[in-house]
Design a protein around this motif. Structure first.
Motif, PDB file in Angstrom:
ATOM      1  N   GLU A 253       0.830  -1.192   0.000  1.00 38.05           N
ATOM      2  CA  GLU A 253       0.000   0.000   0.000  1.00 38.05           C
ATOM      3  C   GLU A 253       0.872   1.252   0.000  1.00 38.05           C
ATOM      4  OE1 GLU A 253      -3.711  -0.027   2.357  1.00 38.05           O
ATOM      5  OE2 GLU A 253      -2.985  -1.926   3.131  1.00 38.05           O
ATOM      6  N   LEU A 254       0.366   2.289  -0.639  1.00 37.63           N
ATOM      7  CA  LEU A 254       1.131   3.507  -0.891  1.00 37.63           C
ATOM      8  C   LEU A 254       1.646   4.144   0.393  1.00 37.63           C
ATOM      9  CD1 LEU A 254       2.103   5.692  -2.859  1.00 37.63           C
ATOM     10  CD2 LEU A 254      -0.134   6.779  -2.646  1.00 37.63           C
ATOM     11  N   LEU A 255       0.832   4.175   1.439  1.00 37.49           N
ATOM     12  CA  LEU A 255       1.253   4.860   2.662  1.00 37.49           C
ATOM     13  C   LEU A 255       2.432   4.148   3.329  1.00 37.49           C
ATOM     14  CD1 LEU A 255      -2.215   5.854   4.144  1.00 37.49           C
ATOM     15  CD2 LEU A 255      -0.609   7.266   2.882  1.00 37.49           C
ATOM     16  N   TYR A 256       2.422   2.817   3.319  1.00 31.85           N
ATOM     17  CA  TYR A 256       3.567   2.086   3.853  1.00 31.85           C
ATOM     18  C   TYR A 256       4.811   2.343   3.003  1.00 31.85           C
ATOM     19  CZ  TYR A 256      -0.112  -0.629   6.217  1.00 31.85           C
ATOM     20  OH  TYR A 256      -1.190  -1.022   6.964  1.00 31.85           O
ATOM     21  N   VAL A 257       4.623   2.330   1.687  1.00 33.11           N
ATOM     22  CA  VAL A 257       5.754   2.500   0.775  1.00 33.11           C
ATOM     23  C   VAL A 257       6.367   3.889   0.932  1.00 33.11           C
ATOM     24  CG1 VAL A 257       6.374   2.658  -1.666  1.00 33.11           C
ATOM     25  CG2 VAL A 257       4.931   0.792  -0.861  1.00 33.11           C
ATOM     26  N   GLU A 258       5.526   4.909   1.063  1.00 38.32           N
ATOM     27  CA  GLU A 258       6.050   6.258   1.239  1.00 38.32           C
ATOM     28  C   GLU A 258       6.883   6.369   2.513  1.00 38.32           C
ATOM     29  OE1 GLU A 258       2.694   8.962  -1.092  1.00 38.32           O
ATOM     30  OE2 GLU A 258       2.651   8.799   1.099  1.00 38.32           O
ATOM     31  N   LEU A 259       6.411   5.739   3.579  1.00 35.82           N
ATOM     32  CA  LEU A 259       7.190   5.757   4.811  1.00 35.82           C
ATOM     33  C   LEU A 259       8.501   4.985   4.641  1.00 35.82           C
ATOM     34  CD1 LEU A 259       7.285   6.643   7.753  1.00 35.82           C
ATOM     35  CD2 LEU A 259       6.081   4.545   8.374  1.00 35.82           C
ATOM     36  N   PHE A 260       8.473   3.885   3.918  1.00 36.27           N
ATOM     37  CA  PHE A 260       9.686   3.100   3.655  1.00 36.27           C
ATOM     38  C   PHE A 260      10.675   3.896   2.803  1.00 36.27           C
ATOM     39  CE2 PHE A 260      11.688   0.177   0.521  1.00 36.27           C
ATOM     40  CZ  PHE A 260      12.598  -0.435   1.383  1.00 36.27           C
ATOM     41  N   LEU A 261      10.187   4.552   1.766  1.00 41.56           N
ATOM     42  CA  LEU A 261      11.076   5.291   0.862  1.00 41.56           C
ATOM     43  C   LEU A 261      11.620   6.562   1.492  1.00 41.56           C
ATOM     44  CD1 LEU A 261       9.194   4.948  -2.554  1.00 41.56           C
ATOM     45  CD2 LEU A 261      11.129   3.625  -1.701  1.00 41.56           C
ATOM     46  N   SER A 262      10.950   7.080   2.537  1.00 44.84           N
ATOM     47  CA  SER A 262      11.479   8.274   3.194  1.00 44.84           C
ATOM     48  C   SER A 262      12.804   8.002   3.893  1.00 44.84           C
ATOM     49  CB  SER A 262      10.445   8.801   4.201  1.00 44.84           C
ATOM     50  OG  SER A 262      10.277   7.883   5.279  1.00 44.84           O
ATOM     51  N   LYS A 263      13.121   6.719   4.110  1.00 44.77           N
ATOM     52  CA  LYS A 263      14.369   6.344   4.766  1.00 44.77           C
ATOM     53  C   LYS A 263      15.307   5.600   3.814  1.00 44.77           C
ATOM     54  CE  LYS A 263      11.693   5.804   9.011  1.00 44.77           C
ATOM     55  NZ  LYS A 263      11.226   4.865  10.077  1.00 44.77           N
ATOM     56  N   GLN A 264      14.878   5.398   2.570  1.00 41.90           N
ATOM     57  CA  GLN A 264      15.687   4.668   1.600  1.00 41.90           C
ATOM     58  C   GLN A 264      15.805   5.501   0.326  1.00 41.90           C
ATOM     59  OE1 GLN A 264      17.244   1.803   2.084  1.00 41.90           O
ATOM     60  NE2 GLN A 264      16.402   1.403   4.133  1.00 41.90           N
ATOM     61  N   LYS A 265      17.042   5.575  -0.224  1.00 44.30           N
ATOM     62  CA  LYS A 265      17.277   6.372  -1.418  1.00 44.30           C
ATOM     63  C   LYS A 265      17.522   5.518  -2.657  1.00 44.30           C
ATOM     64  CE  LYS A 265      17.101   9.937   1.247  1.00 44.30           C
ATOM     65  NZ  LYS A 265      15.873  10.756   1.276  1.00 44.30           N
ATOM     66  N   ASP A 266      17.660   4.206  -2.473  1.00 48.08           N
ATOM     67  CA  ASP A 266      18.017   3.343  -3.595  1.00 48.08           C
ATOM     68  C   ASP A 266      16.830   2.610  -4.194  1.00 48.08           C
ATOM     69  OD1 ASP A 266      20.661   4.058  -3.217  1.00 48.08           O
ATOM     70  OD2 ASP A 266      21.019   2.419  -1.794  1.00 48.08           O
ATOM     71  N   PHE A 267      15.613   2.969  -3.757  1.00 47.92           N
ATOM     72  CA  PHE A 267      14.412   2.312  -4.268  1.00 47.92           C
ATOM     73  C   PHE A 267      13.395   3.375  -4.638  1.00 47.92           C
ATOM     74  CE2 PHE A 267      16.260  -0.236  -0.793  1.00 47.92           C
ATOM     75  CZ  PHE A 267      16.748  -1.296  -1.547  1.00 47.92           C
ATOM     76  N   GLY A 268      12.478   3.019  -5.515  1.00 49.12           N
ATOM     77  CA  GLY A 268      11.458   3.962  -5.950  1.00 49.12           C
ATOM     78  C   GLY A 268      10.193   3.265  -6.398  1.00 49.12           C
ATOM     79  N   ILE A 269       9.154   4.078  -6.633  1.00 51.53           N
ATOM     80  CA  ILE A 269       7.847   3.577  -7.073  1.00 51.53           C
ATOM     81  C   ILE A 269       7.806   3.544  -8.588  1.00 51.53           C
ATOM     82  CG2 ILE A 269       5.364   4.017  -7.085  1.00 51.53           C
ATOM     83  CD1 ILE A 269       5.690   5.383  -4.386  1.00 51.53           C
ATOM     84  N   ILE A 270       7.365   2.444  -9.128  1.00 53.13           N
ATOM     85  CA  ILE A 270       7.186   2.310 -10.577  1.00 53.13           C
ATOM     86  C   ILE A 270       5.743   2.656 -10.928  1.00 53.13           C
ATOM     87  CG2 ILE A 270       7.242   0.729 -12.529  1.00 53.13           C
ATOM     88  CD1 ILE A 270       9.358  -0.856 -11.135  1.00 53.13           C
ATOM     89  N   GLY A 271       5.571   3.654 -11.752  1.00 54.93           N
ATOM     90  CA  GLY A 271       4.235   3.998 -12.228  1.00 54.93           C
ATOM     91  C   GLY A 271       3.361   4.586 -11.136  1.00 54.93           C
ATOM     92  N   GLN A 272       2.069   4.442 -11.335  1.00 59.49           N
ATOM     93  CA  GLN A 272       1.052   4.971 -10.435  1.00 59.49           C
ATOM     94  C   GLN A 272       0.369   3.822  -9.686  1.00 59.49           C
ATOM     95  OE1 GLN A 272       0.608   8.258  -9.997  1.00 59.49           O
ATOM     96  NE2 GLN A 272       2.240   8.641 -11.494  1.00 59.49           N
TER      97      GLN A 272
END
Length: 912
Positions: A745-764
């Protein structure tokens, strides 16, 4: 012979006399009436019917001399006495019976009317189960409770209440009426939560006991459906119990309006304790006929023939007598006489002293019934016409509100338009096509004097606290979890719930119960199932609102938007020192450089003869040519074009340059501000098509969605329980026991990516959902919490709670946008532009050369004409012509013009 003639003469005379009697209209027609004299309805109905009979007998235009005789019987609200009275009236050979006012008595004597074929016309029995199929001789000139309960249901739905408590009298009138209300409320997704049945005597101690017990219940909307009570005992007891305050809402059917309308003005002044009660009154349109009768009623009161004020049932009783009179008149016109006959089945019955065999059947009963059902006239109560159910067409209801000591009409209801501010003609059709948005009422004063809409529901003080299930998460604990070493629950979702609870306009006692062991994330579907199974009253947390879950529970308004997204490794492209070269491919850079050189050559050719800035030594001309071309990129070139062809080429070239620089700027901006995915996965379709393992969060609905909706084999799905496992699995990749991507889910992913710089979201996000709080079906708290969440969103409190939990001094999760880097710009993207520029340059050169050739040819021809033949060379080599041509082109335009003038005006040679 005489002996035979005399008997025949007597027979003939007897036949003539008998035929005359049969064809003669009766002098008197008996009409029966059964009701309770000393009742709210009876006190108005009795003088109204007597007045109607008097008007009919005094009107020569009706019945043509036949008098109407009204036989009234007081049944004193007794079914037994009503049955006895019905038999007594039938013995008097009545052609119709008016009444009764009681639905219970109507059920009994309707069977008698069917057997003896005597029409029974009631102006007050509203029980909806008195159907024409079961009782074909029963006719109703008042509104059926099926209409009244539809109006009451619309009233409940208008104020968005979902549960009511019904206070009803325990007889056919009460049970069947409130049953109709339950059916109508079900259509509005509302219900009767509790039914308080009272005896017909309305004993005050019984009322106090029932109302006291109802104070322990949650609903605070009461619908009162009892018989008219001049003592208003239910509201009197409610006032003693402090239940006429702003915590309660009271709705009453038309028994209350009938009772209040019957009170004299002096008694109405003492009704302040009814403030805030909302009721229904059968609508009777204003007319001159009605106003005249009400004025006449005042005179009847002064004379003592009327002991109460007039109510709607009195108007309907008056009209009912006229309906029967019109029907009798038409019946006599068609059949000339009224006859009764013995029923053979009753004659054969052997009874001891009851003399049932003497009861006669009205032989014209079916004909009179048909005539009555065809009635169509305007009476005191409005237009009178019957539908196929033998009920009068619904004239609608007034919605009344008691404000201090006055009775205000705040709106109207009809089965065509619903609630409105003006009365509607209900006889335009029986359709029910209105919607809630069309409903209107004036402002209403509620108990306690408040004008705000009452909540209609509370959690009683002695009721157990709400059991609220809370997921005890092991990862992403910022959203919700139980603090280790204590029983305290905290998190973003908990703060939203507590803040929304403060806006609910009543106290909500609650008790959090953790769901899960805290070692791994629990399954949220199981949590929702436990709410539906009454293990929990509600569930609070990061619970996604899904279709299969909404079939089991009710959700509040979403307080956060989310959806499933794909996370994959990325690489940063900003580390290169030569990033400024990346917008264009090598071919594109070569084409741009060649374009500058080409433009330099073309402009030099076009400007060399006419522009002194493009003349001089070869080295200077080369520098000027190149500098002019490249400086156009910055619009700083000092040289100006003078030839028309040169200016045309410059316009086209500047347009090409503008497009190229704009494209370069946009591409470079994208490269410098985005990150490029290092994964070959470009979206959900490519992820499904691959055979790589996919990670998902333990307990998330993503597992079921990927396997059941997208048909991804479960063997490819890898459960991951924490952000640390996310990072490890993505770094290892599918070739080293990891995963190619993670779906969460987007909210978990956003929190995860706020601490990680080597990963990202593909598409929408490829699914859309929201987080909400789950409640049991039809829980009023779901609606109130939704309203509170909307208020938090509009006031900005939701954003503040989010910032408190997730935002640092630098940024918030989700602010960094991860998009795929745009492709480099290729030469093929601009081939049309280069083709346009090349075409203009080539055309300009060709025009220039044609002009020069023509000019050179003209020059040579003039030169030959001005020279003597002896001086002309005998032959000219081609190389010399070409050399002379280039010399000609290299000359300045002014020199060429001077040469032309010399050829045209040669100087004369001096004689020696």
């Amino acid at each position: 012979m005489k002996e035979l003639v005399i008997p025949q003469l007597f027979v003939s005379i007897w036949l003539l006399v008998n035929g005359f009697v049969i064809c003669q209209r009766p002098a008197v027609v008996n009409l029966g009436a059964i009701f309770t004299f000393d009742s709210v309805i009876g006190k108005a109905a009795k003088p109204a019917m007597e007045a109607a009979v008097s008007d009919i007998n005094n009107d020569t235009r009706i019945l043509n001399g036949t008098k109407l005789n009204l036989l009234m019987d007081d049944v004193n609200c007794s079914v037994f006495l009503g049955s006895v009275g019905a038999f007594q009236l039938v013995e008097e050979e009545v052609v119709a019976i008016i009444g009764p006012q009681s639905s219970g008595i109507a059920h009994m004597i309707s069977a008698i009317a069917n057997g003896l074929q005597v029409p029974l016309i009631s102006y007050a029995a509203t029980d909806p189960t008195l159907s024409a199929l079961q009782f074909p001789f029963f006719i109703r000139t008042t509104q059926s409770d099926s209409y009244q309960m539809a109006a009451m249901a619309d009233l409940v739905d208008f104020f968005r209440w979902r549960e009511v408590i019904a206070i009803v009298v325990d007889d056919e009138y009460g049970r069947n009426g409130i049953g109709a209300l339950g059916e109508e409320l079900n259509k509005k997704r509302a219900k009767i939560s509790y039914k308080l049945f009272l005896s017909n005597q309305l004993d005050e101690s019984e009322i106090m006991d029932k109302l006291n017990k109802s104070k322990l219940l949650g609903p605070r909307v009461y619908v009162v459906h009892v018989n008219p009570d001049p003592r208003l005992r239910i509201f009197t007891v409610a006032r003693k119990l402090q239940m006429m305050t702003d915590n309660y809402t009271w709705l009453a059917t038309d028994w209350l309006s009938a009772t209040l309308d019957s009170f004299p003005p002096t008694k109405k002044a003492s009704l302040g304790f009814l403030q805030g009660v909302v009721g229904l009154r059968q609508h009777t349109p204003e007319s001159s006929q009605k106003r005249a009768f009400m004025s006449r009623w005042k005179g009847m009161q002064r004379k003592g023939s009327a002991s109460s004020e007039l109510n709607t049932y009195g108007l309907q009783a008056y009209d009912t007598v006229w309906i029967v009179a019109y029907a009798i008149e038409r019946f006599l016109d068609e059949h000339k006489n009224i006859t009764f006959s013995f029923n053979s089945k009753l004659v054969d019955m052997k009874t001891s002293g009851l003399q049932i065999e003497k009861l006669k059947v009205f032989t014209g009963g079916n004909d009179l019934l048909d005539i009555i059902l065809q009635t169509n006239f305007t009476g005191l109560s409005g237009q009178v016409q019957f539908n196929q159910d033998q009920n009068v067409f619904s004239g609608g209801y007034d919605v009344i509100n008691i404000d201090q000591v006055s009775i205000r009409t705040v709106g109207y209801w009809s089965n065509v338009s619903g609630l409105s501010l003006s009365p509607q003609d209900a006889r335009k059709g029986e359709q029910n096509s209105y919607s809630r948005v069309d409903q209107r009422l004036q402002n209403i004063t509620w108990p306690g004097g408040k004008t705000e809409r009452p909540r209609g529901w509370i959690i009683a003080a002695d009721e157990r606290p709400l059991r609220i299930g809370v997921p005890n998460r092991a990862s992403f604990v910022e959203f919700v979890t139980e603090v280790h070493g204590s029983h305290r629950i905290e998190g973003y979702c908990i703060d939203v719930f507590l803040k929304a609870r403060e806006l609910v306009p009543y106290d909500v006692p609650y008790m959090f119960e953790p769901f899960g062991d805290g070692q791994s994330n629990p399954r949220y579907d199981d949590l929702v199932h436990m709410v539906a199974a009454d293990v929990f009253d509600a569930a609070v947390g990061d619970i996604a609102i899904l279709t299969n879950r909404t079939k089991m529970v009710d959700f509040s308004q979403p307080y956060a938007s989310t959806g499933l997204v794909i996370v994959a490794p990325i690489r940063n492209s900003k580390s290169s020192a030569w990033v400024f070269l990346q917008p264009f491919t090598v071919e594109m850079w070569c084409a741009i450089a060649a374009s500058f050189v080409m433009i330099a050559v073309v402009i030099w050719i076009l400007e060399h003869r006419v522009n002194n800035e493009f003349r001089g030594p070869p080295k200077r001309q080369l520098v000027t040519m190149l500098m002019f071309s490249f400086s156009t990129l910055f619009k700083t070139n000092q040289e100006t074009t003078k030839s028309s062809l040169g200016r045309l080429v410059m316009v086209v070239w500047l347009f090409v340059l503008m497009v190229i620089t704009a494209s370069y700027t946009a591409s470079l901006s994208s490269i410098l501000t985005v990150q490029q995915l290092s994964s070959p996965i470009t979206g959900i379709d490519s992820l499904i098509a691959s055979h790589w393992p996919i990670g998902y969060q333990t307990g998330s609905f993503a597992y079921d969605y990927l396997s059941d909706s997208l048909y991804i084999p479960r063997s490819r799905l890898v459960s991951l329980g924490s952000p640390e496992e996310y990072e490890s699995a993505l770094r290892r990749g599918p070739s080293d026991g990891g995963v190619a991507a993670i779906v969460d889910e987007l909210l978990y992913v956003e929190l995860f990516l706020s601490k990680q710089k080597d990963f990202g979201i593909i598409g929408q996000p490829f699914t859309r959902a929201g987080w909400g709080f789950a409640f049991q079906r039809d829980s009023p708290l779901a609606v109130d919490m939704s309203t509170a969440i909307l208020s938090l969103s509009e006031s900005g409190e939701l954003q503040k709670i989010r910032e408190k939990w997730f935002c640092t001094m630098r940024s918030c999760p989700g602010e960094k946008k991860n998009r795929q880097e745009p492709n480099k710009l290729n030469l093929i993207s601009f081939w049309g532009l280069y083709l346009l520029c090349g075409a203009f340059c080539l055309t300009a050169i060709l025009v220039f050369l044609v002009r020069m050739v023509c000019q050179f040819a003209r020059y040579k021809r003039r030169q030959m004409q001005s020279s003597s033949p002896s001086t002309m060379p005998s032959s000219t080599r081609c190389s010399q012509v070409i050399r002379h041509f280039f010399d000609f082109i290299d000359e300045k335009e002014e020199v060429i013009k001077k040469m032309f003038s010399q050829c045209e005006n040669p100087q004369p040679q001096a004689s020696s």
